[in-house]
Write a protein that holds these residues in place. Structure first.
Motif, PDB file in Angstrom:
ATOM      1  N   THR A  80       7.003 -29.823   0.449  1.00  0.00           N
ATOM      2  CA  THR A  80       7.202 -28.387   0.658  1.00  0.00           C
ATOM      3  C   THR A  80       6.179 -27.844   1.643  1.00  0.00           C
ATOM      4  N   ARG A  81       5.095 -28.586   1.856  1.00  0.00           N
ATOM      5  CA  ARG A  81       4.004 -28.173   2.748  1.00  0.00           C
ATOM      6  C   ARG A  81       3.633 -26.717   2.477  1.00  0.00           C
ATOM      7  N   SER A  82       3.275 -26.464   1.216  1.00  0.00           N
ATOM      8  CA  SER A  82       2.909 -25.111   0.806  1.00  0.00           C
ATOM      9  C   SER A  82       1.443 -24.845   1.150  1.00  0.00           C
ATOM     10  N   ASP A  83       1.184 -24.862   2.438  1.00  0.00           N
ATOM     11  CA  ASP A  83      -0.176 -24.736   2.942  1.00  0.00           C
ATOM     12  C   ASP A  83      -0.686 -23.302   2.863  1.00  0.00           C
ATOM     13  N   ASP A  84      -1.938 -23.106   3.296  1.00  0.00           N
ATOM     14  CA  ASP A  84      -2.545 -21.776   3.272  1.00  0.00           C
ATOM     15  C   ASP A  84      -2.227 -21.014   4.559  1.00  0.00           C
ATOM     16  N   LEU A  85      -2.035 -19.732   4.404  1.00  0.00           N
ATOM     17  CA  LEU A  85      -1.788 -18.831   5.532  1.00  0.00           C
ATOM     18  C   LEU A  85      -3.033 -17.987   5.746  1.00  0.00           C
ATOM     19  N   LEU A  86      -3.587 -18.033   6.952  1.00  0.00           N
ATOM     20  CA  LEU A  86      -4.775 -17.257   7.286  1.00  0.00           C
ATOM     21  C   LEU A  86      -4.401 -16.115   8.217  1.00  0.00           C
ATOM     22  N   LEU A  87      -4.912 -14.940   7.926  1.00  0.00           N
ATOM     23  CA  LEU A  87      -4.618 -13.756   8.743  1.00  0.00           C
ATOM     24  C   LEU A  87      -5.942 -13.118   9.155  1.00  0.00           C
ATOM     25  N   HIS A  88      -6.233 -13.178  10.442  1.00  0.00           N
ATOM     26  CA  HIS A  88      -7.488 -12.630  10.960  1.00  0.00           C
ATOM     27  C   HIS A  88      -7.183 -11.534  11.967  1.00  0.00           C
ATOM     28  N   ASN A  89      -7.369 -10.294  11.531  1.00  0.00           N
ATOM     29  CA  ASN A  89      -7.088  -9.136  12.388  1.00  0.00           C
ATOM     30  C   ASN A  89      -5.692  -9.214  13.012  1.00  0.00           C
ATOM     31  N   VAL A  90      -4.727  -9.565  12.190  1.00  0.00           N
ATOM     32  CA  VAL A  90      -3.342  -9.644  12.663  1.00  0.00           C
ATOM     33  C   VAL A  90      -2.810  -8.223  12.859  1.00  0.00           C
ATOM     34  N   LYS A  91      -2.386  -7.944  14.067  1.00  0.00           N
ATOM     35  CA  LYS A  91      -1.912  -6.608  14.400  1.00  0.00           C
ATOM     36  C   LYS A  91      -0.389  -6.592  14.439  1.00  0.00           C
ATOM     37  N   VAL A  92       0.210  -5.722  13.626  1.00  0.00           N
ATOM     38  CA  VAL A  92       1.669  -5.590  13.596  1.00  0.00           C
ATOM     39  C   VAL A  92       2.033  -4.117  13.755  1.00  0.00           C
ATOM     40  N   GLU A  93       3.254  -3.868  14.146  1.00  0.00           N
ATOM     41  CA  GLU A  93       3.694  -2.496  14.373  1.00  0.00           C
ATOM     42  C   GLU A  93       3.856  -1.736  13.060  1.00  0.00           C
ATOM     43  N   LYS A  94       3.981  -0.440  13.176  1.00  0.00           N
ATOM     44  CA  LYS A  94       4.073   0.433  12.012  1.00  0.00           C
ATOM     45  C   LYS A  94       5.218   0.037  11.086  1.00  0.00           C
ATOM     46  N   ASP A  95       6.374  -0.331  11.683  1.00  0.00           N
ATOM     47  CA  ASP A  95       7.538  -0.658  10.853  1.00  0.00           C
ATOM     48  C   ASP A  95       7.469  -2.043  10.224  1.00  0.00           C
ATOM     49  N   ALA A  96       6.350  -2.767  10.412  1.00  0.00           N
ATOM     50  CA  ALA A  96       6.180  -4.056   9.733  1.00  0.00           C
ATOM     51  C   ALA A  96       6.012  -3.867   8.232  1.00  0.00           C
ATOM     52  N   LEU A  97       5.582  -2.662   7.825  1.00  0.00           N
ATOM     53  CA  LEU A  97       5.515  -2.352   6.398  1.00  0.00           C
ATOM     54  C   LEU A  97       6.947  -2.120   5.913  1.00  0.00           C
ATOM     55  N   VAL A  98       7.496  -3.126   5.221  1.00  0.00           N
ATOM     56  CA  VAL A  98       8.907  -3.072   4.846  1.00  0.00           C
ATOM     57  C   VAL A  98       9.138  -2.531   3.443  1.00  0.00           C
ATOM     58  N   SER A  99       8.102  -2.556   2.593  1.00  0.00           N
ATOM     59  CA  SER A  99       8.273  -1.992   1.255  1.00  0.00           C
ATOM     60  C   SER A  99       6.927  -1.845   0.570  1.00  0.00           C
ATOM     61  N   ILE A 100       6.915  -1.048  -0.477  1.00  0.00           N
ATOM     62  CA  ILE A 100       5.759  -0.931  -1.363  1.00  0.00           C
ATOM     63  C   ILE A 100       6.132  -1.636  -2.653  1.00  0.00           C
ATOM     64  N   ARG A 101       5.335  -2.617  -3.015  1.00  0.00           N
ATOM     65  CA  ARG A 101       5.655  -3.400  -4.212  1.00  0.00           C
ATOM     66  C   ARG A 101       5.398  -2.569  -5.459  1.00  0.00           C
ATOM     67  N   GLN A 102       6.437  -2.466  -6.305  1.00  0.00           N
ATOM     68  CA  GLN A 102       6.342  -1.651  -7.515  1.00  0.00           C
ATOM     69  C   GLN A 102       5.694  -2.398  -8.670  1.00  0.00           C
ATOM     70  N   ALA A 103       6.017  -3.681  -8.793  1.00  0.00           N
ATOM     71  CA  ALA A 103       5.501  -4.447  -9.936  1.00  0.00           C
ATOM     72  C   ALA A 103       5.664  -5.924  -9.672  1.00  0.00           C
ATOM     73  N   THR A 104       4.943  -6.737 -10.422  1.00  0.00           N
ATOM     74  CA  THR A 104       5.124  -8.179 -10.378  1.00  0.00           C
ATOM     75  C   THR A 104       6.150  -8.544 -11.438  1.00  0.00           C
ATOM     76  N   PHE A 105       6.274  -9.844 -11.735  1.00  0.00           N
ATOM     77  CA  PHE A 105       7.283 -10.279 -12.703  1.00  0.00           C
ATOM     78  C   PHE A 105       7.064  -9.636 -14.064  1.00  0.00           C
ATOM     79  N   SER A 106       8.118  -9.147 -14.625  1.00  0.00           N
ATOM     80  CA  SER A 106       8.105  -8.659 -16.008  1.00  0.00           C
ATOM     81  C   SER A 106       9.549  -8.564 -16.463  1.00  0.00           C
ATOM     82  N   PRO A 107       9.787  -8.486 -17.766  1.00  0.00           N
ATOM     83  CA  PRO A 107      11.165  -8.385 -18.256  1.00  0.00           C
ATOM     84  C   PRO A 107      11.877  -7.144 -17.741  1.00  0.00           C
ATOM     85  N   SER A 108      11.096  -6.127 -17.328  1.00  0.00           N
ATOM     86  CA  SER A 108      11.732  -4.890 -16.869  1.00  0.00           C
ATOM     87  C   SER A 108      12.121  -4.956 -15.401  1.00  0.00           C
ATOM     88  N   THR A 109      11.678  -6.014 -14.709  1.00  0.00           N
ATOM     89  CA  THR A 109      12.067  -6.185 -13.311  1.00  0.00           C
ATOM     90  C   THR A 109      12.677  -7.577 -13.132  1.00  0.00           C
TER      91      THR A 109
END
Length: 388
Positions: free
Chosen positions: A211-240
């Motif tokens: 699967t090559r589930s390697d590490d992802l490094l982000l150093h001053n990665v600059k993305v446009e305003k619309d790169a924010l695609v959502s606000i995470r409401q919650a992690t795993f739970s029976p209600s989601t």
């Protein structure tokens, strides 16, 4: 197809999809040992998956995809994993993310449409990057140490992600980051070519090596305003509840089926000097084989019945979190038991690298560490009992 296939095929489209997946799985099985030994990503497998249209299976029809149901998704997952578990799990993350986005509609529709069209036309791959070495599992409530801050009309992202499956081939990374200004957890769509984004090859594990589930490094990665695609409401739970996460138990059941089939074939062919017949005629071998088939039958009926309920009764989705967690618990632990029984049938020969059983044994145990973990599921059911 054997009876294990037939028990879950309901109609003609199921059969066609399963047969198409089976042809690919046969190819993948031939490459699996080498990729596992070298801990190399199965690029050839994903080229085949792209050619056969398996990267667009969960894309909505209106954007050119197949829009398969959850039940059909699991049919594919199980069969692909039967050929190679690492390929199956990796494919499941991509298709599962697309299925989740289609159902949750948490992205702006124009952004989702663009990504879907790229998947269909170019075979682009996408996955979520949420786990971190310092924060722990997001399923346990870990908040990202990765940060995002506003800079004019852009975002600057810094952080370190782990367990980034498909890392060598991903076109888009969905990165979770804590927004410095608000403390909220945002999800950012980051393209592979972004300056400051790099992959650190850290994936050296006993199982699921390809699967090559390697590490992802982000150093001053600059993305446009619309790169924010959502606000995470919650992690795993029976209600989601997330139906698409059933791709995980489907994958491990596929590995278990491969182990079962190998053990049956081995027992039919292996005749030691001490016997006048193959070991398949021994009552103990037949008892262990019966145990394998009973485990697979019960776990698979449970998984596919829950998937059917998910597909046919969407109004019940919010109430199905405990059932989805239970499927993962039952199926994964059954898969581990089946592989163990298969190895007992083959005896000491199962330890040899020339046979796939030792790889199945290593791969199937990785299911314990995919979400939700067993203790989380047990807590869900324990709490549920005393809340009634």
């Amino acid at each position: 197809m054997n009876f294990l296939d037939e028990m879950v095929i309901v109609n003609k489209s199921h059969r066609e999809l399963r047969e198409k997946a089976e042809k690919l799985a046969e190819k993948f099985a031939e490459r699996a040992a080498k990729n596992d030994q070298e801990s190399s990503f199965p690029f050839e497998n994903f080229s085949d998956l792209k050619t056969e249209g398996f990267l667009k299976l969960t894309v909505p029809k209106k954007y050119g995809g197949n829009e398969i149901s959850l039940y059909e998704f699991l049919l594919v997952q199980e069969k692909i994993a039967e050929g190679d578990g690492a390929t199956g799990l990796s494919l499941g993350w991509h298709n599962g993310i697309v299925m989740d986005l289609s159902e949750s509609k948490k992205w702006d529709e124009r952004t989702f449409e663009r990504i879907c069209e790229e998947i269909v036309a170019e075979g682009k791959l996408i996955n979520s990057c949420a786990s971190e070495p310092a924060a722990g599992s997001p399923a346990r409530g870990g908040k990202p140490k990765t940060t995002a801050r506003k800079e004019g009309s852009s975002w600057i992202i810094n952080g370190h992600k782990s367990f980034t499956s498909l890392a060598p081939i991903l076109d888009y990374f969905i990165v979770t980051a804590t927004i410095e200004e608000t403390g909220e957890v945002g999800e950012y769509l980051v393209p592979k070519g972004a300056e400051g984004l790099s992959i650190k090859e850290t994936w050296d594990t006993i199982g699921m090596r390809s699967t090559r589930s390697d590490d992802l490094l982000l150093h001053n990665v600059k993305v446009e305003k619309d790169a924010l695609v959502s606000i995470r409401q919650a992690t795993f739970s029976p209600s989601t509840p997330k139906g698409w996460l059933l791709h995980i138990p489907a994958c491990y059941l596929g590995i278990a089926i491969a182990a079962r089939n190998f053990a049956v074939k081995y027992a039919k062919e292996y005749q030691p000097a001490s016997l006048s017949h193959p070991i398949s005629e021994l009552s103990e071998v037949r008892r262990k084989t019966a145990e394998m088939d009973l485990e697979l039958t019960s776990a698979r009926h449970f998984m596919y019945s829950v998937a059917k309920k998910w597909d046919e009764q969407p109004h019940l989705h919010e109430q199905m979190g405990h059932e989805l967690a239970a499927v993962k618990y039952v199926a994964t632990n059954s898969a581990i038991k089946v592989v163990d029984l298969a190895m007992r049938i083959a005896g000491g020969q199962s330890l040899r690298k020339e046979y796939p059983l030792e790889r199945y044994y290593r791969d199937v145990r990785c299911g314990l560490h995919n979400p939700p973990a067993d203790d989380i599921t047990l807590k869900i059911f324990g709490d549920r009992a005393f809340q009634e």
